[in-house]
Motif scaffolding. Structure first.
Motif, PDB file in Angstrom:
ATOM      1  N   UNK A 188       0.817  -1.225   0.000  1.00 32.25           N
ATOM      2  CA  UNK A 188       0.000   0.000   0.000  1.00 32.25           C
ATOM      3  C   UNK A 188       0.848   1.271   0.000  1.00 32.25           C
ATOM      4  N   UNK A 189       2.131   1.155   0.364  1.00 31.59           N
ATOM      5  CA  UNK A 189       3.023   2.316   0.403  1.00 31.59           C
ATOM      6  C   UNK A 189       3.778   2.521  -0.914  1.00 31.59           C
ATOM      7  N   UNK A 190       3.783   1.527  -1.766  1.00 37.48           N
ATOM      8  CA  UNK A 190       4.543   1.607  -3.023  1.00 37.48           C
ATOM      9  C   UNK A 190       4.120   2.772  -3.925  1.00 37.48           C
ATOM     10  N   UNK A 191       2.805   3.027  -4.094  1.00 34.21           N
ATOM     11  CA  UNK A 191       2.440   4.182  -4.942  1.00 34.21           C
ATOM     12  C   UNK A 191       2.989   5.505  -4.397  1.00 34.21           C
ATOM     13  N   UNK A 192       2.980   5.673  -3.087  1.00 32.03           N
ATOM     14  CA  UNK A 192       3.522   6.900  -2.488  1.00 32.03           C
ATOM     15  C   UNK A 192       5.029   6.985  -2.738  1.00 32.03           C
ATOM     16  N   UNK A 193       5.721   5.860  -2.663  1.00 36.14           N
ATOM     17  CA  UNK A 193       7.168   5.836  -2.937  1.00 36.14           C
ATOM     18  C   UNK A 193       7.435   6.237  -4.391  1.00 36.14           C
ATOM     19  N   UNK A 194       6.676   5.648  -5.313  1.00 40.98           N
ATOM     20  CA  UNK A 194       6.864   5.954  -6.726  1.00 40.98           C
ATOM     21  C   UNK A 194       6.630   7.440  -6.999  1.00 40.98           C
ATOM     22  N   UNK A 195       5.598   8.004  -6.408  1.00 38.20           N
ATOM     23  CA  UNK A 195       5.307   9.430  -6.564  1.00 38.20           C
ATOM     24  C   UNK A 195       6.443  10.267  -5.992  1.00 38.20           C
TER      25      UNK A 195
END
Length: 152
Positions: free
Chosen positions: A59-66
């Protein structure tokens, strides 16, 4: 190799190629392009290490990518852009430099917003890891400006 690392490596390679193309006609030639490639490779390596240390949840991966996307450095000016800059009058160059400083401030604010958004997604333990391992790249003393021991 997980999907994130593959994506990061592909994006980094593309950026390195773009950065290298910007320096292809530069009066310094290949060394400038090689330096940009080394810097990009170092940045990619450090971000991958940080990603691994954080042990992010899916669930944290999209925030990391951004976050990583927001921190992508701008492309350096092309030789043609530098030549055009040299043709300007001193007041015009000053106006352009001021405009670039204002844009730099906007970019820095965007980077900070991305940092805060990502940081808020982290657990307390992850925040401690992030604090200990995320340090902006700084020029070494003597490379850009003077070090603390400079006399003069």
């Amino acid at each position: 190799m997980n999907t994130f690392r593959k994506t990061l490596l592909v994006a980094s390679a593309a950026l390195a190629l773009l950065g290298g193309a910007a320096f292809a006609d530069d009066r310094h030639g290949a060394p400038g392009a090689q330096m940009m490639e080394r810097m990009q490779a170092h940045r990619t390596q450090k971000l991958a290490q940080l990603h691994d240390k954080l042990n992010l949840q899916a669930s944290q991966e999209p925030a990391w990518t951004t976050f990583v996307t927001a921190l992508t450095p701008p492309t350096p000016p092309t030789p043609a852009q530098r030549a055009e800059f040299e043709k300007l009058s001193a007041p015009e160059r000053g106006d352009l430099m001021l405009a670039r400083l204002k844009q730099h401030e906007v970019t820095a604010a965007s980077h900070l917003a991305a940092l805060k958004t990502f940081y808020a997604q982290l657990s307390t333990d992850q925040q401690k890891i992030f604090d200990a391992n995320f340090k902006p790249m700084r020029p070494r003393h003597g490379v850009h400006g003077h070090g603390p021991d400079h006399k003069g």
